[in-house]
Write a protein that holds these residues in place. Structure first.
Motif, PDB file in Angstrom:
ATOM      1  N   HIS A   1       2.429   3.226 -15.608  1.00 45.09           N
ATOM      2  CA  HIS A   1       3.826   2.801 -15.457  1.00 45.09           C
ATOM      3  C   HIS A   1       4.061   2.268 -14.042  1.00 45.09           C
ATOM      4  O   HIS A   1       4.797   1.288 -13.854  1.00 45.09           O
ATOM      5  CB  HIS A   1       4.776   3.961 -15.734  1.00 45.09           C
ATOM      6  CG  HIS A   1       4.845   4.346 -17.173  1.00 45.09           C
ATOM      7  ND1 HIS A   1       5.350   5.556 -17.590  1.00 45.09           N
ATOM      8  CD2 HIS A   1       4.482   3.686 -18.300  1.00 45.09           C
ATOM      9  CE1 HIS A   1       5.288   5.627 -18.914  1.00 45.09           C
ATOM     10  NE2 HIS A   1       4.765   4.507 -19.357  1.00 45.09           N
ATOM     11  N   LYS A   2       3.463   2.912 -13.038  1.00 48.89           N
ATOM     12  CA  LYS A   2       3.613   2.439 -11.660  1.00 48.89           C
ATOM     13  C   LYS A   2       3.032   1.035 -11.515  1.00 48.89           C
ATOM     14  O   LYS A   2       3.640   0.156 -10.892  1.00 48.89           O
ATOM     15  CB  LYS A   2       2.934   3.405 -10.690  1.00 48.89           C
ATOM     16  CG  LYS A   2       3.618   4.754 -10.558  1.00 48.89           C
ATOM     17  CD  LYS A   2       2.883   5.636  -9.566  1.00 48.89           C
ATOM     18  CE  LYS A   2       3.556   6.993  -9.431  1.00 48.89           C
ATOM     19  NZ  LYS A   2       2.828   7.871  -8.480  1.00 48.89           N
ATOM     20  N   LEU A   3       1.836   0.818 -12.081  1.00 46.69           N
ATOM     21  CA  LEU A   3       1.219  -0.509 -12.005  1.00 46.69           C
ATOM     22  C   LEU A   3       2.072  -1.548 -12.724  1.00 46.69           C
ATOM     23  O   LEU A   3       2.227  -2.682 -12.256  1.00 46.69           O
ATOM     24  CB  LEU A   3      -0.184  -0.463 -12.602  1.00 46.69           C
ATOM     25  CG  LEU A   3      -1.215   0.399 -11.866  1.00 46.69           C
ATOM     26  CD1 LEU A   3      -2.527   0.417 -12.636  1.00 46.69           C
ATOM     27  CD2 LEU A   3      -1.431  -0.101 -10.453  1.00 46.69           C
TER      28      LEU A   3
ATOM     29  N   HIS B   1       5.180   2.389  -6.004  1.00 45.11           N
ATOM     30  CA  HIS B   1       4.019   2.612  -5.136  1.00 45.11           C
ATOM     31  C   HIS B   1       3.829   4.075  -4.743  1.00 45.11           C
ATOM     32  O   HIS B   1       2.876   4.404  -4.030  1.00 45.11           O
ATOM     33  CB  HIS B   1       4.135   1.747  -3.882  1.00 45.11           C
ATOM     34  CG  HIS B   1       4.013   0.279  -4.168  1.00 45.11           C
ATOM     35  ND1 HIS B   1       2.795  -0.369  -4.209  1.00 45.11           N
ATOM     36  CD2 HIS B   1       4.948  -0.658  -4.466  1.00 45.11           C
ATOM     37  CE1 HIS B   1       2.995  -1.650  -4.499  1.00 45.11           C
ATOM     38  NE2 HIS B   1       4.284  -1.845  -4.670  1.00 45.11           N
ATOM     39  N   GLY B   2       4.728   4.951  -5.194  1.00 45.05           N
ATOM     40  CA  GLY B   2       4.559   6.372  -4.910  1.00 45.05           C
ATOM     41  C   GLY B   2       4.684   6.716  -3.447  1.00 45.05           C
ATOM     42  O   GLY B   2       3.908   7.525  -2.930  1.00 45.05           O
TER      43      GLY B   2
ATOM     44  N   VAL C   1      -5.727  -4.019   2.078  1.00 46.74           N
ATOM     45  CA  VAL C   1      -5.747  -5.173   1.198  1.00 46.74           C
ATOM     46  C   VAL C   1      -4.324  -5.541   0.835  1.00 46.74           C
ATOM     47  O   VAL C   1      -3.504  -4.679   0.548  1.00 46.74           O
ATOM     48  CB  VAL C   1      -6.566  -4.855  -0.081  1.00 46.74           C
ATOM     49  CG1 VAL C   1      -6.552  -6.040  -1.039  1.00 46.74           C
ATOM     50  CG2 VAL C   1      -7.988  -4.490   0.286  1.00 46.74           C
ATOM     51  N   CYS C   2      -4.007  -6.792   0.853  1.00 44.01           N
ATOM     52  CA  CYS C   2      -2.661  -7.252   0.514  1.00 44.01           C
ATOM     53  C   CYS C   2      -2.324  -6.850  -0.908  1.00 44.01           C
ATOM     54  O   CYS C   2      -3.179  -6.880  -1.798  1.00 44.01           O
ATOM     55  CB  CYS C   2      -2.580  -8.770   0.668  1.00 44.01           C
ATOM     56  SG  CYS C   2      -0.955  -9.442   0.267  1.00 44.01           S
ATOM     57  N   VAL C   3      -1.083  -6.464  -1.123  1.00 46.20           N
ATOM     58  CA  VAL C   3      -0.668  -6.011  -2.448  1.00 46.20           C
ATOM     59  C   VAL C   3      -0.849  -7.104  -3.494  1.00 46.20           C
ATOM     60  O   VAL C   3      -1.108  -6.830  -4.662  1.00 46.20           O
ATOM     61  CB  VAL C   3       0.800  -5.536  -2.399  1.00 46.20           C
ATOM     62  CG1 VAL C   3       1.307  -5.185  -3.785  1.00 46.20           C
ATOM     63  CG2 VAL C   3       0.921  -4.333  -1.487  1.00 46.20           C
ATOM     64  N   ALA C   4      -0.709  -8.373  -3.083  1.00 45.95           N
ATOM     65  CA  ALA C   4      -0.893  -9.457  -4.043  1.00 45.95           C
ATOM     66  C   ALA C   4      -2.274  -9.410  -4.665  1.00 45.95           C
ATOM     67  O   ALA C   4      -2.473  -9.756  -5.835  1.00 45.95           O
ATOM     68  CB  ALA C   4      -0.673 -10.804  -3.354  1.00 45.95           C
TER      69      ALA C   4
ATOM     70  N   ALA D   1      19.087   1.761  -9.425  1.00 43.99           N
ATOM     71  CA  ALA D   1      18.070   1.830  -8.370  1.00 43.99           C
ATOM     72  C   ALA D   1      18.211   0.663  -7.403  1.00 43.99           C
ATOM     73  O   ALA D   1      18.395  -0.486  -7.817  1.00 43.99           O
ATOM     74  CB  ALA D   1      16.676   1.811  -8.989  1.00 43.99           C
ATOM     75  N   THR D   2      18.152   0.949  -6.117  1.00 44.69           N
ATOM     76  CA  THR D   2      18.073  -0.117  -5.132  1.00 44.69           C
ATOM     77  C   THR D   2      16.658  -0.692  -5.158  1.00 44.69           C
ATOM     78  O   THR D   2      15.740  -0.108  -5.752  1.00 44.69           O
ATOM     79  CB  THR D   2      18.376   0.402  -3.725  1.00 44.69           C
ATOM     80  OG1 THR D   2      17.348   1.334  -3.339  1.00 44.69           O
ATOM     81  CG2 THR D   2      19.727   1.095  -3.669  1.00 44.69           C
ATOM     82  N   MET D   3      16.452  -1.818  -4.496  1.00 39.29           N
ATOM     83  CA  MET D   3      15.113  -2.378  -4.418  1.00 39.29           C
ATOM     84  C   MET D   3      14.173  -1.423  -3.685  1.00 39.29           C
ATOM     85  O   MET D   3      12.994  -1.295  -4.040  1.00 39.29           O
ATOM     86  CB  MET D   3      15.144  -3.741  -3.717  1.00 39.29           C
ATOM     87  CG  MET D   3      13.775  -4.413  -3.588  1.00 39.29           C
ATOM     88  SD  MET D   3      12.893  -4.602  -5.163  1.00 39.29           S
ATOM     89  CE  MET D   3      14.001  -5.718  -6.036  1.00 39.29           C
ATOM     90  N   VAL D   4      14.692  -0.719  -2.688  1.00 41.69           N
ATOM     91  CA  VAL D   4      13.862   0.277  -1.999  1.00 41.69           C
ATOM     92  C   VAL D   4      13.447   1.377  -2.972  1.00 41.69           C
ATOM     93  O   VAL D   4      12.298   1.819  -2.975  1.00 41.69           O
ATOM     94  CB  VAL D   4      14.617   0.872  -0.786  1.00 41.69           C
ATOM     95  CG1 VAL D   4      13.849   2.071  -0.208  1.00 41.69           C
ATOM     96  CG2 VAL D   4      14.812  -0.189   0.289  1.00 41.69           C
ATOM     97  N   ASP D   5      14.375   1.819  -3.830  1.00 45.09           N
ATOM     98  CA  ASP D   5      14.033   2.812  -4.854  1.00 45.09           C
ATOM     99  C   ASP D   5      12.926   2.290  -5.764  1.00 45.09           C
ATOM    100  O   ASP D   5      11.963   3.006  -6.064  1.00 45.09           O
ATOM    101  CB  ASP D   5      15.254   3.155  -5.708  1.00 45.09           C
ATOM    102  CG  ASP D   5      16.298   3.967  -4.972  1.00 45.09           C
ATOM    103  OD1 ASP D   5      15.918   4.778  -4.115  1.00 45.09           O
ATOM    104  OD2 ASP D   5      17.495   3.783  -5.261  1.00 45.09           O
ATOM    105  N   LEU D   6      13.066   1.049  -6.213  1.00 45.67           N
ATOM    106  CA  LEU D   6      12.078   0.477  -7.135  1.00 45.67           C
ATOM    107  C   LEU D   6      10.704   0.390  -6.477  1.00 45.67           C
ATOM    108  O   LEU D   6       9.676   0.684  -7.106  1.00 45.67           O
ATOM    109  CB  LEU D   6      12.541  -0.899  -7.605  1.00 45.67           C
ATOM    110  CG  LEU D   6      13.805  -0.915  -8.473  1.00 45.67           C
ATOM    111  CD1 LEU D   6      14.264  -2.352  -8.716  1.00 45.67           C
ATOM    112  CD2 LEU D   6      13.570  -0.196  -9.801  1.00 45.67           C
TER     113      LEU D   6
END
Length: 312
Positions: free
Chosen positions: A97-99, A63-64, A7-10, A53-58
């Motif tokens: 927090h992840k959500l 998303h774990g 399912v798309c993340v959106a 944090a880089t965007m990859v880190d974020l």
């Protein structure tokens, strides 16, 4: 690319329950620093922070996933660094927090992702023609532990390790910085799963996959040279790589293969986050840094701490 039916993340964002967002958030570029490492202090008093944090880190935090499972997108995803300081509801948890971070990235950076499957290089453990393993009786204590010794061997060093609780363990390494593990009552699945966490393995953050096809539990010893340290005791001392150890001592092979792996693909993202809300300074005031310790304990280190954490 063989796209999996994810399912798309959106859609996930659209289905977030009410309240699964930060109350207010400050997002800005990190100050220039020579210490460019992401920092994630524990959330306290409803204050949630991610620094440098880089965007990859974020994305990986939100998303774990491991950072190498984030693919696509512009090259600045691993260059620009951001600070995120947010106010979370009092009853929020690590999972919420992840959500909240997912929603924040979608809102402030217009981040769009989708899940897919892509071949990625992965360490795989396979069996050779004659595995050199002894079948376990089943009564042995399960696990792989460094072999105990009474003292440093000639040409070796003493390694001091500390657990998260502060407990110290002394491990005596042999010539060539070799460490020997005694593995008892181990399945190949468990051995492969724990291999990257063994001292000196240096296999990176990804799980090692078991493709040996060997069932049951086994007893065996294996030793290799610590990979993150230079030679000690002279250049003539033989060093054994973990790959040589697997093949020559156990009759197994540790190889890198292209394995279909779930990934997150970056479809689109803006480089500059939308402006912070006007009330952010009031809701998230700067916390002054402490100027002194509450309590200190200073004492001389023992002789085993010569040369940093090692003693010859």
């Amino acid at each position: 690319m063989n796209r999996a039916p994810w399912v798309c993340v959106a859609t996930l964002f659209a289905g977030l329950a009410h309240g699964q967002t930060f109350e207010v958030a400050d997002v800005h570029l990190s100050p220039s620093s020579t210490n460019q490492f992401v920092r994630t202090p524990p959330a306290r008093g409803g204050r949630y922070e991610i620094r440098s944090a880089t965007m990859v880190d974020l994305i990986r935090i939100a998303h774990g996933v491991d950072g190498d499972k984030v693919v696509g997108g512009p090259n600045w995803l691993e260059l620009d660094r951001f600070d995120v300081i947010a106010k979370a509801p009092a009853d929020s948890t690590t999972d919420t927090h992840k959500l909240m971070l997912q929603a924040l990235l979608e809102d402030r950076f217009k981040l769009k992702l989708h899940k897919d499957t892509k071949p990625l290089p992965t360490w795989v453990l396979t069996a050779g023609k004659k595995p050199q393993l002894k079948e376990a009786e089943g009564s042995e204590q399960t696990g792989c532990k460094p072999k105990a010794s009474t003292g440093p061997q000639e040409g070796g060093v003493r390694l001091i390790t500390s657990s998260p609780t502060g407990a110290q363990t002394t491990i005596n390494l042999g010539p060539g910085m070799t460490i020997q593990y005694e593995c008892r009552n181990m399945t190949m699945e468990a051995f492969a799963g724990g291999l990257r966490g063994m001292l000196g393995a240096s296999l990176g953050p990804n799980q090692v996959l078991d493709q040996t096809g060997l069932k049951g539990s086994w007893n065996f010893d294996v030793k290799w040279s610590m990979q993150f340290m230079g030679p000690v005791g002279g250049a003539s001392v033989e060093r054994v790589s973990i790959f040589e150890a697997m093949e020559k001592q156990l009759g197994l092979k540790l190889e890198e293969k292209q394995v279909p792996t779930p990934v997150l693909v970056v479809d689109s993202v803006t480089r500059t986050p939308t402006p912070n809300p006007p009330e952010v300074a009031k809701e998230l005031p700067t916390i002054p840094l402490p100027t002194e310790f509450e309590v200190t304990d200073v004492k001389a280190a023992g002789p085993e701490f010569r040369m940093g954490r090692f003693a010859i």
